[in-house]
Design a protein around this motif. Structure first.
Motif, PDB file in Angstrom:
ATOM      1  N   ILE A 493       0.865  -1.174   0.000  1.00  0.00           N
ATOM      2  CA  ILE A 493       0.000   0.000   0.000  1.00  0.00           C
ATOM      3  C   ILE A 493       0.905   1.228   0.000  1.00  0.00           C
ATOM      4  N   GLU A 494       0.778   2.045  -0.992  1.00  0.00           N
ATOM      5  CA  GLU A 494       1.619   3.230  -1.105  1.00  0.00           C
ATOM      6  C   GLU A 494       0.966   4.420  -0.403  1.00  0.00           C
ATOM      7  N   TYR A 495       1.760   5.121   0.380  1.00  0.00           N
ATOM      8  CA  TYR A 495       1.290   6.302   1.101  1.00  0.00           C
ATOM      9  C   TYR A 495       1.925   7.546   0.484  1.00  0.00           C
ATOM     10  N   VAL A 496       1.071   8.571   0.206  1.00  0.00           N
ATOM     11  CA  VAL A 496       1.562   9.826  -0.361  1.00  0.00           C
ATOM     12  C   VAL A 496       1.171  10.965   0.576  1.00  0.00           C
ATOM     13  N   GLU A 497       2.142  11.723   1.024  1.00  0.00           N
ATOM     14  CA  GLU A 497       1.863  12.839   1.934  1.00  0.00           C
ATOM     15  C   GLU A 497       1.262  14.011   1.160  1.00  0.00           C
ATOM     16  N   ILE A 498       0.167  14.569   1.693  1.00  0.00           N
ATOM     17  CA  ILE A 498      -0.461  15.748   1.085  1.00  0.00           C
ATOM     18  C   ILE A 498      -0.768  16.756   2.189  1.00  0.00           C
ATOM     19  N   THR A 499      -0.940  18.017   1.806  1.00  0.00           N
ATOM     20  CA  THR A 499      -1.257  19.069   2.785  1.00  0.00           C
ATOM     21  C   THR A 499      -2.750  19.044   3.102  1.00  0.00           C
ATOM     22  N   ALA A 500      -3.139  19.780   4.152  1.00  0.00           N
ATOM     23  CA  ALA A 500      -4.541  19.853   4.539  1.00  0.00           C
ATOM     24  C   ALA A 500      -5.376  20.494   3.438  1.00  0.00           C
ATOM     25  N   GLU A 501      -4.781  21.490   2.769  1.00  0.00           N
ATOM     26  CA  GLU A 501      -5.499  22.163   1.690  1.00  0.00           C
ATOM     27  C   GLU A 501      -5.739  21.206   0.520  1.00  0.00           C
ATOM     28  N   GLU A 502      -4.688  20.401   0.177  1.00  0.00           N
ATOM     29  CA  GLU A 502      -4.831  19.426  -0.917  1.00  0.00           C
ATOM     30  C   GLU A 502      -5.883  18.376  -0.568  1.00  0.00           C
ATOM     31  N   PHE A 503      -5.892  17.976   0.716  1.00  0.00           N
ATOM     32  CA  PHE A 503      -6.879  16.989   1.176  1.00  0.00           C
ATOM     33  C   PHE A 503      -8.304  17.544   1.005  1.00  0.00           C
ATOM     34  N   GLN A 504      -8.491  18.834   1.419  1.00  0.00           N
ATOM     35  CA  GLN A 504      -9.817  19.440   1.349  1.00  0.00           C
ATOM     36  C   GLN A 504     -10.279  19.582  -0.101  1.00  0.00           C
ATOM     37  N   ASN A 505      -9.363  19.920  -0.997  1.00  0.00           N
ATOM     38  CA  ASN A 505      -9.698  20.054  -2.415  1.00  0.00           C
ATOM     39  C   ASN A 505     -10.153  18.708  -2.996  1.00  0.00           C
ATOM     40  N   LYS A 506      -9.406  17.615  -2.636  1.00  0.00           N
ATOM     41  CA  LYS A 506      -9.780  16.278  -3.126  1.00  0.00           C
ATOM     42  C   LYS A 506     -11.164  15.892  -2.621  1.00  0.00           C
ATOM     43  N   MET A 507     -11.435  16.189  -1.306  1.00  0.00           N
ATOM     44  CA  MET A 507     -12.731  15.834  -0.733  1.00  0.00           C
ATOM     45  C   MET A 507     -13.855  16.620  -1.404  1.00  0.00           C
ATOM     46  N   THR A 508     -13.600  17.899  -1.735  1.00  0.00           N
ATOM     47  CA  THR A 508     -14.620  18.717  -2.411  1.00  0.00           C
ATOM     48  C   THR A 508     -14.959  18.125  -3.775  1.00  0.00           C
ATOM     49  N   VAL A 509     -13.909  17.695  -4.519  1.00  0.00           N
ATOM     50  CA  VAL A 509     -14.129  17.065  -5.837  1.00  0.00           C
ATOM     51  C   VAL A 509     -14.948  15.791  -5.693  1.00  0.00           C
ATOM     52  N   PHE A 510     -14.606  14.992  -4.690  1.00  0.00           N
ATOM     53  CA  PHE A 510     -15.342  13.739  -4.477  1.00  0.00           C
ATOM     54  C   PHE A 510     -16.818  14.028  -4.161  1.00  0.00           C
ATOM     55  N   GLU A 511     -17.048  15.032  -3.279  1.00  0.00           N
ATOM     56  CA  GLU A 511     -18.419  15.361  -2.884  1.00  0.00           C
ATOM     57  C   GLU A 511     -19.232  15.855  -4.083  1.00  0.00           C
ATOM     58  N   ASN A 512     -18.619  16.722  -4.892  1.00  0.00           N
ATOM     59  CA  ASN A 512     -19.318  17.249  -6.071  1.00  0.00           C
ATOM     60  C   ASN A 512     -19.673  16.137  -7.055  1.00  0.00           C
ATOM     61  N   ASN A 513     -18.704  15.251  -7.289  1.00  0.00           N
ATOM     62  CA  ASN A 513     -18.956  14.125  -8.203  1.00  0.00           C
ATOM     63  C   ASN A 513     -20.074  13.238  -7.686  1.00  0.00           C
ATOM     64  N   LEU A 514     -20.047  12.983  -6.378  1.00  0.00           N
ATOM     65  CA  LEU A 514     -21.058  12.116  -5.768  1.00  0.00           C
ATOM     66  C   LEU A 514     -22.438  12.777  -5.835  1.00  0.00           C
ATOM     67  N   SER A 515     -22.480  14.077  -5.598  1.00  0.00           N
ATOM     68  CA  SER A 515     -23.757  14.802  -5.664  1.00  0.00           C
ATOM     69  C   SER A 515     -24.335  14.737  -7.066  1.00  0.00           C
ATOM     70  N   ALA A 516     -23.476  14.902  -8.068  1.00  0.00           N
ATOM     71  CA  ALA A 516     -23.932  14.855  -9.464  1.00  0.00           C
ATOM     72  C   ALA A 516     -24.485  13.474  -9.795  1.00  0.00           C
ATOM     73  N   MET A 517     -23.824  12.438  -9.307  1.00  0.00           N
ATOM     74  CA  MET A 517     -24.297  11.081  -9.574  1.00  0.00           C
ATOM     75  C   MET A 517     -25.613  10.799  -8.860  1.00  0.00           C
ATOM     76  N   PHE A 518     -25.749  11.295  -7.605  1.00  0.00           N
ATOM     77  CA  PHE A 518     -27.003  11.104  -6.875  1.00  0.00           C
ATOM     78  C   PHE A 518     -28.153  11.795  -7.608  1.00  0.00           C
ATOM     79  N   ALA A 519     -27.901  13.027  -8.116  1.00  0.00           N
ATOM     80  CA  ALA A 519     -28.936  13.782  -8.831  1.00  0.00           C
ATOM     81  C   ALA A 519     -29.370  13.038 -10.085  1.00  0.00           C
ATOM     82  N   GLU A 520     -28.381  12.497 -10.810  1.00  0.00           N
ATOM     83  CA  GLU A 520     -28.689  11.735 -12.038  1.00  0.00           C
ATOM     84  C   GLU A 520     -29.480  10.486 -11.690  1.00  0.00           C
ATOM     85  N   SER A 521     -29.136   9.856 -10.577  1.00  0.00           N
ATOM     86  CA  SER A 521     -29.837   8.653 -10.139  1.00  0.00           C
ATOM     87  C   SER A 521     -31.289   8.967  -9.803  1.00  0.00           C
ATOM     88  N   ALA A 522     -31.503  10.107  -9.097  1.00  0.00           N
ATOM     89  CA  ALA A 522     -32.877  10.487  -8.713  1.00  0.00           C
ATOM     90  C   ALA A 522     -33.729  10.759  -9.940  1.00  0.00           C
TER      91      ALA A 522
END
Length: 538
Positions: A493-522
């Motif tokens: 398992i490879e571990y990559v160090e990222i900053t808190a800001e990079e982590f928050q940006n990745k989580m925002t992208v994931f949330e947006n993608n998930l929201s779009a998929m939920f909307a399409e599903s509905a």
């Protein structure tokens, strides 16, 4: 090297010319063409080998214009003395049986009969060394009456004359003198149009040379002498030739069994061309599983690419007899309800090979890759016995489609009664090789460097990431006797160090993608419900 290429070219030209003669007389692609080409070529080879050895024995004959005439002039006791001085593996011919003698007589009447009679006599007089035997002890004919394959009797003389004229055009004698080692190449060219998996009841399988070389180099890492080598499903002998070359033809004796007469004849020719004539009496045409000829013989080296799906229903019931029980310790596979399903006869061959090993014996066997991970049944019982006895040296899983005639993934098992149970090599070579197209089939071909890498890694007992692991007997037991390298590879398992800001940006992208998929599903759910409401009973 130039001479080498010249002789190969001339020999291939001879083979092509013989095929051309067959085509000109209506035998192109005929079922008997194989017999004619291979037997006439064998006659040519034996003729030239005899001439070469006679000239070595009696140097005064080396420069005579016509050897057959010179031999005829010898007194009977002189000729007998000459034959007595030849190596036992050299054919014994009479002067009138030489090609040069037939060439001179080709305009005589009834030449086809003379041609057939000559080959028949050679066959009878050399049966002890050159005949293939069946399990009953009966010997085959070295040569058929080749002219009889021409249905039009008026063309038989002309056909035989055409063959003799092609044979007279050049000689192998200089090749023997130069000790060139290219007859394996010639053999492959000679049988290339007949070396196929016909798919019949006793379908023949042919091992790629890369696999044969890998097996031989892993089995024979150092010099050995005076050993017995055996293949219970020999085919045309690719595996046997490879291990004999690795050991040295003078250091081993070859033994083989195969149910196919065609394969046995191919193997005989292969032995002749590869300086292994002394082993021809050990070639047996028989049903190795049902009527083994070498049941009580033990061998130092065994190689095999057994049939995977051969129909053995005809003799399945006989395999439970006492005489076979010591061989088939793990059991006898059932005959499937539908004969289209796989018949696992290869499991019988593995057990036969284990039974046939000497006290220090070694073996290499091609098996379907599914064998190495089967969770139960005969497969697992065999693997358990190999580990319990400490015989498993290792396994190499080959790339897909390494056999052109079958898409079955294969692995090679290596047994050794003196194996090191603390350093068992399991290798996954499935990612190696290059894909090439052969006719309608795709095949994976290993480069020589890849072959060398497999052999060196195995023999050096190296663990290489994503290629090989070195495990102990105990580790294999822990893994339910699995022989698959992949099950022992370390999961990383490879571990990559990222900053808190990079982590928050990745989580925002994931949330947006998930929201779009939920909307399409509905939206899709609403459409489905609306469509269901519109359905009416008519």
């Amino acid at each position: 090297m130039t001479q080498d290429i010249t002789f190969i070219t001339k020999t291939k030209s001879l083979i092509d010319n013989l095929k051309s003669v067959c085509a000109n007389y209506g035998l192109g692609n005929d079922g008997n063409e194989f017999k004619i080409i291979t037997q006439v070529f064998l006659y040519k080879f034996l003729n030239d080998k005899f001439r070469y050895e006679v000239k070595k024995e009696m140097p005064q004959l080396a420069d005579v214009d016509n050897l057959s005439d010179a031999l005829i002039k010898l007194k009977e006791d002189e000729y007998s003395f000459l034959l007595g001085g030849l190596d036992p593996n050299v054919p014994r011919l009479q002067p009138y049986q030489l090609i040069s003698s037939l060439f001179k007589k080709q305009n005589d009447g009834d030449f086809a009969k003379l041609f057939d009679d000559t080959l028949r006599q050679i066959s009878i007089e050399n049966a002890d060394v050159f005949s293939v035997k069946s399990s009953s002890g009966a010997k085959d004919k070295l040569f058929d009456e080749l002219s009889q394959f021409i249905s039009d009797a008026s063309q038989r003389d002309a056909f035989c004359k055409a063959l003799i004229n092609k044979l007279f055009e050049f000689s192998f004698e200089e090749m023997f003198e130069q000790k060139y080692d290219f007859f394996a190449t010639i053999f492959e060219y000679l049988i290339k149009d007949y070396n196929t998996d016909s798919g019949g009841k006793y379908a023949e399988y042919y091992t790629p040379h890369a696999v044969a070389r890998i097996m031989a180099k892993i089995m024979v890492p150092g010099p050995v002498k005076g050993v017995k080598c055996y293949d219970p499903s020999a085919g045309s002998g690719t595996l046997l030739m490879s291990i004999a070359h690795e050991i040295g033809e003078e250091n081993c004796t070859i033994y083989s069994e195969d149910i196919s007469q065609k394969s046995s004849n191919m193997l005989r020719l292969n032995l002749v061309l590869n300086n292994l004539t002394h082993s021809i009496p050990n070639v047996i045409k028989t049903n190795t599983i049902g009527e083994p000829n070498y049941l009580e013989t033990k061998f130092d080296y065994i190689v095999s690419n057994p049939p995977f799906k051969l129909d053995f229903s005809d003799f399945h019931a006989d395999l439970g007899k006492d005489i076979f029980k010591t061989r088939f310790f793990a059991g006898i596979p059932n005959i499937p309800k539908s004969k289209k399903e796989s018949m696992s006869i290869y499991l019988l061959f593995i057990q036969h090979i284990m039974h046939s090993l000497s006290k220090t014996g070694k073996a290499a066997i091609v098996v379907p890759t599914g064998f190495i991970t089967a969770q139960s049944g005969i497969e697992k019982k065999i693997r358990e016995r190999l580990i319990t006895n400490g015989w498993l040296r290792g396994v190499v899983s080959m790339p897909s489609n390494i056999f052109a005639s079958t898409g079955t993934n294969v692995s090679v098992l290596f047994f050794d009664k003196e194996a090191d149970s603390e350093h068992i090599v399991l290798m996954d070579a499935s990612k190696l090789g290059q894909t090439v197209k052969e006719g309608k089939n795709q095949r994976t071909v290993l480069t020589r460097d890849e072959e060398a890498k497999i052999v060196e890694t195995f023999n050096n007992k190296e663990a290489i990431e994503d290629l090989s692991v070195v495990v102990t007997k105990e580790q294999i037991i822990e893994k339910n006797y699995s022989f698959s390298a992949g099950q022992y590879f370390e999961v990383k398992i490879e571990y990559v160090e990222i900053t808190a800001e990079e982590f928050q940006n990745k989580m925002t992208v994931f949330e947006n993608n998930l929201s779009a998929m939920f909307a399409e599903s509905a939206e899709l759910e609403k459409k489905i419900q609306d469509n269901l409401k519109k359905l009416r009973y008519e």
